[in-house]
Design a protein around this motif. Structure first.
Motif, PDB file in Angstrom:
ATOM      1  N   SER A  45       0.790  -1.257  -0.057  1.00 35.55           N
ATOM      2  CA  SER A  45      -0.103   0.009   0.026  1.00 35.55           C
ATOM      3  C   SER A  45       0.805   1.238  -0.136  1.00 35.55           C
ATOM      4  O   SER A  45       0.627   2.237  -0.717  1.00 35.55           O
ATOM      5  CB  SER A  45      -0.760  -0.020   1.263  1.00 35.55           C
ATOM      6  OG  SER A  45      -1.698  -1.092   1.281  1.00 35.55           O
ATOM      7  N   GLN A  87      -6.890   0.735  -0.344  1.00 34.77           N
ATOM      8  CA  GLN A  87      -7.039  -0.630   0.619  1.00 34.77           C
ATOM      9  C   GLN A  87      -8.241  -0.146   1.496  1.00 34.77           C
ATOM     10  O   GLN A  87      -9.057  -0.562   1.673  1.00 34.77           O
ATOM     11  CB  GLN A  87      -5.851  -0.729   1.172  1.00 34.77           C
ATOM     12  CG  GLN A  87      -6.083  -1.953   2.333  1.00 34.77           C
ATOM     13  CD  GLN A  87      -5.004  -2.504   2.677  1.00 34.77           C
ATOM     14  OE1 GLN A  87      -3.762  -1.905   2.698  1.00 34.77           O
ATOM     15  NE2 GLN A  87      -4.904  -3.578   3.534  1.00 34.77           N
ATOM     16  N   ASP A 166      -6.131  -2.080  -4.648  1.00 30.44           N
ATOM     17  CA  ASP A 166      -5.462  -2.419  -3.399  1.00 30.44           C
ATOM     18  C   ASP A 166      -6.482  -3.272  -2.381  1.00 30.44           C
ATOM     19  O   ASP A 166      -7.348  -2.726  -1.850  1.00 30.44           O
ATOM     20  CB  ASP A 166      -4.788  -1.141  -2.709  1.00 30.44           C
ATOM     21  CG  ASP A 166      -4.027  -1.842  -1.408  1.00 30.44           C
ATOM     22  OD1 ASP A 166      -3.813  -2.792  -1.281  1.00 30.44           O
ATOM     23  OD2 ASP A 166      -3.264  -1.062  -1.086  1.00 30.44           O
ATOM     24  N   GLU A 167      -6.259  -4.423  -2.524  1.00 25.53           N
ATOM     25  CA  GLU A 167      -7.249  -5.344  -1.961  1.00 25.53           C
ATOM     26  C   GLU A 167      -8.755  -5.283  -2.405  1.00 25.53           C
ATOM     27  O   GLU A 167      -9.430  -4.813  -1.439  1.00 25.53           O
ATOM     28  CB  GLU A 167      -6.981  -5.559  -0.331  1.00 25.53           C
ATOM     29  CG  GLU A 167      -5.525  -5.891  -0.092  1.00 25.53           C
ATOM     30  CD  GLU A 167      -5.172  -6.180   1.141  1.00 25.53           C
ATOM     31  OE1 GLU A 167      -6.064  -6.518   2.081  1.00 25.53           O
ATOM     32  OE2 GLU A 167      -3.851  -5.858   1.755  1.00 25.53           O
TER      33      GLU A 167
HETATM   34 MG   LIG Z   1      -1.909  -2.683   2.242  1.00 24.28          MG
END
Ligand SMILES: [Mg+2]
Ligand SMILES: Nc1ncnc2c1ncn2[C@@H]1O[C@H](COP(=O)(O)OP(=O)(O)OP(=O)(O)O)[C@@H](O)[C@H]1O
Ligand SMILES: Nc1ncnc2c1ncn2[C@@H]1O[C@H](COP(=O)(O)OP(=O)(O)OP(=O)(O)O)[C@@H](O)[C@H]1O
Ligand SMILES: [Mg+2]
Lengths: 498, 339, 328, 333
Positions: A45, A87, A166-167
């Motif tokens: 991240s 994220q 991100d995720e």
């Molecule tokens: Mg992360």
């Protein structure tokens, strides 16, 4: 051989006391889906935030289409053609879905914002993601999952050349995930590159062309997905072999330690009844929005429920009216959103871990720092929490370790009945395995765990019995060996009814 | 306060009858003043930013020049606050002031501090507002709150011809001075059964709020004949409201106020009479009295003359209070004053 | 049959009203204002007279306009404590130009400019020092007031040319207020600036990551607050006919009161212009009612405080209903 | 994650850094004033100032606790005013003094509870809730006193403020006691811990089984009681309870608290920092007075000092440089 779209070299970033990134490199070709993997705290991240101008004070070079890219602020990255799904949710709860989707890029008609157009365009993209909310709805009223989908919608409407995710699926369940997979493939087909970060390898192997690996802020290497084997990638990630297969539990399941009867809250869930045995993990599965979290919040006394009762140690009791009561009854609750509800981020590992313990015993108001330290040190060791010191602020820990601190907090409270809502959300394979081991250990010691999870493999792998919820109602409780994943899905989607 | 005990006593400077020769007395003061360090004098007022006190300070500075003294500080809280006054006085003591002139916001609360200063050998004079129960040496004023209030009461009675509705205006509800003035006015009016005090409004020295309140008073009491204000904000604010309601002539605004702030309304006849005194003179005489005391050890005698600007001081209350003349400002004389 | 239908439609009408009541904070205050007006109206016949309503309009103009600026700051999850001192500073600045004999319109422009500068200073300090608005404006509150005194030496300016009274007289203040209402309602709904203020207040980090120029917007917010304060200062001069360095002391609290009564939330991201002005109207009504109902000065603060508490309690009740309703 | 060796040290330093800077500033100021005005450094002056500030400092302790818990209390000045008024009036009406004091403090407790309930249960914004109670209370004072100072206090009441023990003025002793007590509560008892966590993240605190509402009410009661204590000392110093007392106190105190490094968003801060803030502000004022700088300029300097202090703190946290004030592009370093 496609053109290189983006090239990062020698990216270094240090936080006070933490070298988050050390001379990291990365490159993405046009129309490529690159997966970026690494343990919690590997620096994924951070790298993204640097790339999108969200984070400053770093060194290194970013080449975008061969030219140096200057990013001091997120909007500069956007203008360059990079759109990002961070994220953390980056939506503004008080404004509408449409506004969030077009935030900063509002369509205008002679100077004024063109609401009609904005809503129409939003409805369109939501349709594509089959999310069914009105563009005029306020985002704050939506579920975490729906919010995640709206983030995705925003990224799609930016018609960028590179989309960073991100995720994105951490709070989605199977159904939405498959939609996202489809979309990523479409993007690739349209020549758009995707940088995809996830801890879920089934997704990664489904869509990515290449996999790049970070470990402890260092760039380890990249492999082409087709000729990569999961175990190799894991070794690159963790530096050792990890066993991600679910272990068989041998501990015997005791008698009922906790039961819920006819729990109902209008509009959220209805007439839920189940029992939890000593040494048992009761999985709770269901689609996003099924009301599992609300059920958990009601059991723990966070939200008021309309009706229902619980039985603890054979005694039938009314629903707890506050977490304080629930705590006294020996219930523990690991919330879905650890940053919002699990931790006081401004407090240290030590202070967070002992909060419940202090809250529980009404005697000794004075904190014996020695005792406290040794207790926390013990948990840090037992749960292998990676932190420079127990004085470290939990804000600065990576996801997995934050989650472990929350668990430590509940173990310290000596609650035997634990409700885990999405315990492995956003947590890397290594940490996941550790948390699974931990849960096994706990039930072996006679704890009873209710585990809400949107990850079917996890539910099936960990649970002794599985409660499937559909639109707030119980679609049945099944012995784990008595159902197949397909059956669970059909119950969860209500497909069995029709 | 030995001199105060026997007002007749003659100044040590020379053996002449004081009442006849004050000019010389002060000449003499200046003579002896020439060959000494200028006295350090500090001035602490109820409220900084009130033009009234700024004029008083100007007068004080003038006197400082004439009498070879130095005003080392002129300060006060931004809104009436005896606690801050105490701070300033304490720091003036530390600073080594020879004399302190105080206009206090709370004549009881200030007592310990004044006494402390006196013990520390500082000559404390009150001006404008007295603290009679303290050890202060002397007070220079145009009359205590009761007297100034009574004065307003009288002219109110006269202007409404002893009958009709009147409303009273004040600044802060907690201001001792203003409350005493109000009580004094009410005291006077109570003698006239045909005069009805319909309301008392407090504007917290907020000019606009005062305008609004008077507007509302005019609405509520159609027969209202006059409003009297005890804070210098009130008369001009009231006049403003009366004028914009086109009630000039029907409703009068009077009270304590600065001629310079009210002249336009006095000319327009909204304010028939304004009560005040020359704060400059007050400041001047206070400094003069302090310097003379420090030179000669004598407090002002009755009719002590402070020259052409300072004028004569009427000393009463067995020699502890000196009065400067109050002035009633009207169309005729308002433009003769520059404060 | 027919009756049934009628009943149905009635019920649904009632329900839709209930829903509106629960979902719009402003509605509670409208009702509150309505009730208070009725109450005062019954007690005092002069309340509903044209002159009195005109008076009220004059009396709320200054606070109303400042409150709109305050609303902006609060929606952006800040607050502007310096507005009161700003009124004073702008007044004395205007004063010295009035003495030069500048015409009213020119002085008006100067007021707006001065406001923009003061607000700009606040904004720049906030974004560059990265300090919370409440702290910066607490500091500038002192600085502006201090400068005002130093600059003016505490002196008043009076005998202003009559054409300056124009801004405080008759329907002018009300008209200006209405203009501000319309203008800012438009700004808040139809400009990026307006929407971004809500976004920033709602979640600043998200707004930044979403690509909003947060700092620029924040500076604009405080400039807007300053400009509105400048406008209010001009009306203040018109109403008081005098320039005083003490002008505006404590106005920040009145403005905050109006905004919060009007449904603006310190948690940021929530609030409307008309709500804010309704808040100012309520406060104006209280002041007006105090005199009309012949309430002794000593009790006025007590009653004001209780009314504010009551109004906010109503809003809390509303909010709770709203959340209960959330699931459905 | 690579933990570079000096993490712990860095952590402690960054926690201590700001307080150290404040101390340094204070020393520099003392040096400067000592040169400009020798009378500044006299024991007499320093004791005078310390005695003078003990009241506002006691209130500041309470305000710090409230702000750490994520609140804000505008009503402190009014409580400080109303308590001695109540005591004086009770005593004036023949109620034995001890009982009068108890009643006065009781009044404060009630006010604190009301504030707390309005904010915790009725969910008022702290600033507006306490503004409302403040307005109401001030008016109640006027009703009780008709605006006149209350001075019906027993003989020797002034000893509380003017007396001294072992040569140290009693107010200073009381202040020290309060500081020690609350420093201890905040650092070494679970209630201190809960107050910090309530300010840091109420949701998480609630889920940890701590009644956030109770903590909230508690801190407002603490603040009110400390304000009451300050009010009692204040009235004993003046042997009079003036109805307008403490009109500016709230802002002065908040200024000191913020200057002391306590975060307005709650969850962070400490009492010692606040005390440094109080010392700095008041010794600056004292210095200015000795230098004969008038109130107008003092206001300006105060504002500037606050900005500099907080600006420096922000720099320490997020590494900004004064130059960034003038830099065009903004980075988020
Ligand atoms: Mg992360
Ligand atoms: N604001 C911060 N201050 C100090 N350290 C930080 C900060 N943000 C991140 N870190 C540290 O930087 C390292 C990288 O964090 P990062 O969030 O990039 O990890 P990640 O790979 O995204 O982990 P996850 O998979 O859990 O998201 C971690 O050790 C984290 O503790
Ligand atoms: N942290 C939270 N605080 C308040 N309400 C929540 C929270 N999380 C979920 N909810 C509410 O619970 C309801 C169901 O949300 P949610 O999607 O969490 O259900 P779920 O079955 O737990 O699904 P999942 O947990 O997979 O998101 C929604 O109305 C949502 O608003
Ligand atoms: Mg959930």
């Amino acid at each position: 051989m496609a053109e290189t779209l983006l090239k990062l070299t020698g990216i270094t970033k240090e936080f006070p006391g933490v070298l988050a990134l050390n001379k990291v490199q990365l490159d993405i070709k046009e129309a490529e889906v690159l997966a970026l993997v690494g343990e919690n705290g590997a620096g994924k991240s951070t790298l993204i935030k640097i790339l999108t101008g969200a984070l400053g004070g770093w060194s290194g070079e970013i080449l975008w289409k061969g030219k140096p890219l200057k990013v001091n602020h997120p909007w500069e990255a956007q203008q360059a053609g990079i759109s990002t799904i961070y994220q953390e949710l980056t939506l503004c709860p008080d404004i509408t879905v449409a506004e969030n989707v077009f935030l900063g890029r509002e369509p205008k008609k002679h100077g004024a914002i063109d609401w009609a157009k904005m809503n129409a365009m939003t409805a369109e993209v939501l349709e594509k993601l089959d999310v069914h909310v009105a563009p005029t709805e306020k985002v704050g009223r939506l579920t975490v999952a729906t919010q995640q989908l709206i983030e995705i919608a925003r990224a799609l409407t930016m018609n960028a050349q590179l989309i960073i995710m991100d995720e994105p699926t951490s709070s989605l369940s199977e159904h939405e995930v498959s939609t996202l997979m489809r979309i990523v493939k479409d993007l690739k087909a349209n020549g758009i590159s995707v940088l995809y970060i996830s801890h879920k390898f089934n997704e990664i192997f489904e869509i990515s062309d290449r996999i790049s690996v970070l470990r402890d802020g260092e760039y380890i290497g990249s492999v082409n997905t087709e000729d990569a084997k999961l175990d190799d990638v894991l070794v690159m990630m963790v530096g050792r072999t990890v066993n991600i297969r679910f272990k068989e539990r041998t501990n015997k399941i005791g008698d009922v330690i906790f039961a819920v009867e006819n729990l109902t809250t209008a509009g959220a869930f209805e007439d839920l009844s189940f029992e939890l045995h000593e040494g048992e993990i009761l999985g709770v599965s269901g689609l996003v929005g099924a009301g599992r979290t609300e059920m958990a919040r009601a059991i723990f006394g966070i939200d008021k429920s309309d009706s229902g009762a619980i039985t603890i140690g054979g005694k039938k009791l009314p629903m707890p009216r506050s977490p304080k009561e629930a705590l006294k009854l020996g219930i523990g609750f690991l919330p879905e959103d650890r940053k919002e509800e699990g931790l006081v981020l401004l407090m240290s590992v030590q202070e967070n871990s002992t909060l419940t313990a202090l809250a529980k015993n009404r005697h000794n108001t004075v904190i014996h720092s020695k005792q406290e330290r040794s207790l926390v040190e013990e948990y840090v060791k037992k749960l292998t929490i990676k932190t420079p010191s127990i004085e470290q602020l939990t804000r600065n820990l990576s996801g997995g370790n934050q989650q472990k601190v929350v668990i430590a907090k509940w173990l310290a409270s000596e609650s035997k009945i634990l409700i885990f809502d999405e315990p492995t959300r956003g947590i890397d394979v290594g940490a996941k395995a550790e948390i699974y081991d931990l849960m096994n250990e706990l039930v072996a010691q006679g704890y009873g765990i209710i585990m809400i999870s949107s990850e079917l493999p996890e539910v099936i792998g960990m649970s002794d019995r599985i409660l499937v919820m559909h639109e707030g109602r119980s679609a049945g409780i099944f012995e784990k060996d008595a159902v197949t994943p397909e059956e669970i899905m059909s119950y969860a989607t209500g497909a069995d009814r029709n | 306060e030995e001199p105060a005990a026997q007002p007749a006593a003659t100044p040590a400077a020379e053996d002449k009858d004081t009442s006849s020769e004050e000019p010389k007395a002060s000449d003499d003061a200046q003579k002896s003043a020439a060959d000494r360090e200028p006295y350090k004098i500090g001035i602490v007022v109820k409220q900084m930013g009130a033009p009234y006190f700024d004029y008083a300070a100007e007068g004080a500075k003038k006197a400082a020049k004439d009498y070879n003294a130095e005003i080392i500080s002129y300060t006060g809280p931004s809104s009436e606050d005896v606690n801050q006054e105490i701070t300033f006085i304490e720091d003036l003591i530390t600073q080594g002031a020879d004399a302190i002139l105080v206009s206090t916001a709370d004549s009881t609360a200030i007592i310990p501090t004044i006494n402390k200063a006196m013990e520390a050998g500082v000559a404390v004079f009150t001006f404008d507002i007295d603290s009679p129960d303290s050890d202060r040496l002397f007070c220079v004023t145009a009359g205590n709150s009761e007297e100034s209030g009574a004065a307003i009461g009288e002219s109110l009675v006269k202007l409404v011809e002893e009958k009709g509705q009147v409303a009273l205006l004040t600044g802060g509800l907690g201001s001792e001075t203003l409350n005493r003035r109000l009580d004094a006015i009410k005291g006077v009016l109570s003698k006239y059964p045909d005069i009805e005090v319909v309301a008392t409004e407090a504007c917290d020295d907020n000019f606009e709020k005062c305008v609004s309140q008077v507007e509302n008073l005019i609405q509520t009491y159609p027969d209202l004949k006059a409003v009297a204000g005890v804070s210098s904000v009130n008369p001009p604010a009231a006049a403003m409201a009366i004028q914009s309601a086109n009630k000039t002539g029907q409703i009068m605004s009077i009270g304590i106020g600065m001629p310079s702030q009210c002249s336009e309304y006095i000319d327009a006849g909204v304010i028939p009479e304004l009560t005040l005194w020359d704060p400059g003179v007050m400041g001047y005489d206070a400094v003069a009295a302090a310097v003379n005391y420090m030179d000669t050890g004598k407090l002002p005698q009755n009719n002590e003359d402070y020259g052409e600007y300072g004028g004569k001081l009427i000393v009463e209350d067995n020699g502890t209070v000196g009065y400067i003349p109050s002035i009633i400002f009207t169309k005729e004389n308002v433009h003769d004053y520059d404060f | 049959m027919k009756k049934e239908v009628a009943a149905k439609t009635q019920r649904s009408a009632g329900q839709s009203f209930k829903r509106a009541l629960i979902n719009t904070p402003e509605l509670t205050i409208v009702i509150f204002i309505f009730l208070i007006s009725i109450f005062i109206g019954i007690q005092s016949d002069s309340f509903f007279s044209g002159t009195n309503l005109l008076n009220i309009s004059k009396q709320i103009a200054v606070n109303g306009i400042i409150s709109v600026g305050m609303m902006l700051a609060i929606i952006a999850k800040g607050v502007d404590l310096s507005v009161g001192s700003m009124v004073g500073l702008i007044c004395v600045i205007a004063g010295s130009f009035i003495k030069m004999g500048l015409p009213a319109w020119a002085v008006l422009l100067i007021c707006l400019a001065a406001g923009a500068v003061c607000g700009g200073i606040n904004g720049i300090l906030i974004v560059r020092l990265k300090v919370k608005p409440i702290i910066v404006t607490l500091a500038t509150m002192n600085i502006f007031r201090g400068i005002t005194y130093v600059y003016s030496g505490g002196k008043w300016t009076t005998n202003l040319p009559k054409d300056f009274l124009f801004f405080g007289n008759g329907v002018v203040p009300a008209c200006i207020l209405v203009l501000v209402l319309i203008l800012f309602t438009m700004i808040m709904k139809y400009t990026q600036f307006g929407r971004h203020v809500y976004a920033i207040g709602s979640n600043e980090d998200s707004a930044k990551l979403a690509g909003i120029r947060v700092d620029k917007t924040k500076v604009m917010v405080f400039m807007a607050s300053g400009i509105l304060t400048g406008l209010a200062a001009m009306i203040f001069i018109g109403r008081t006919g005098a320039i005083q360095p003490t002008a505006g002391a404590g106005y920040e609290m009145d403005a905050i009161g109006a905004a919060v009564l009007g449904g603006v939330s310190f948690l940021g991201g929530k609030g409307t212009v008309y709500g804010t002005i309704l808040g100012a109207i309520l406060m104006g009504l209280i002041l007006n009612g105090m005199t009309l109902l012949k309430i002794s000065a000593n009790y006025q603060g007590l009653i004001t405080g209780l009314i504010i508490i009551l109004a906010l309690l109503l809003d809390t009740a509303r909010a709770i209903y709203q959340e209960r309703g959330k699931g459905q | 994650m690579k933990a570079s060796k000096n993490t712990k040290k860095a952590g402690i330093l960054s926690r201590m850094g700001y307080e150290l800077a404040l101390v340094a500033f204070l020393l520099v100021w003392f040096l400067f004033m000592g040169i400009m005005k020798p009378s500044f450094l006299t024991l007499n002056n320093i004791v005078t100032v310390l005695t003078r500030i003990s009241e506002v400092a006691i209130i500041a302790v309470g305000m710090t606790v409230v702000i750490i818990a994520g609140g804000f209390d505008l009503s402190v000045g009014t409580v400080m005013a109303i308590v001695p008024v109540v005591i004086g009036i009770c005593y004036g009406n023949g109620i034995p003094f001890g009982l009068a004091v108890v009643l006065g403090v009781l009044a404060a407790v009630v006010i604190g509870i009301i504030n707390g309930i309005l904010i915790a249960k009725a969910r008022f914004q702290p600033i507006i809730g306490t503004l409302a109670t403040m307005t109401a209370l001030r008016s109640i004072i006027y009703v009780l006193t008709e605006g006149k100072p209350v001075s019906t206090f027993p003989k020797g009441y002034d000893q509380l403020a003017h007396g001294s023990f072992l040569g140290i003025p009693i107010p200073i002793l009381i202040l020290i006691a309060v500081i020690v007590l609350f420093q201890w509560i905040m650092k070494s008892t679970k209630y201190g811990r809960f107050i910090y966590s309530t300010g840091g993240n109420p949701k998480a605190t609630n889920i940890a089984g701590i009644s956030v509402d109770r903590i909230t009410i508690l801190v407002y009661v603490v603040s009110a009681v400390l304000s009451a204590l300050a009010g009692i000392i204040f009235s004993s110093r003046l042997i009079s309870a003036s109805p307008d007392a403490g009109t500016n106190t709230a802002f002065d105190v908040v200024t000191a608290v913020l200057m002391g490094g306590t975060s307005i968003n709650g969850g962070q801060g400490n009492i010692l920092g606040t005390m440094l803030g109080i010392l700095i502000l008041n010794f600056i004022i004292n210095g200015f007075n000795l230098l004969g700088i008038n109130a107008y300029w003092q206001m300006i300097f105060m504002g500037v000092v606050l900005l500099l202090a907080i600006g420096y703190d922000a720099k320490r946290r997020s590494g900004f440089a004064i130059s960034s004030l003038f830099r065009r592009k903004n980075s988020d370093a």
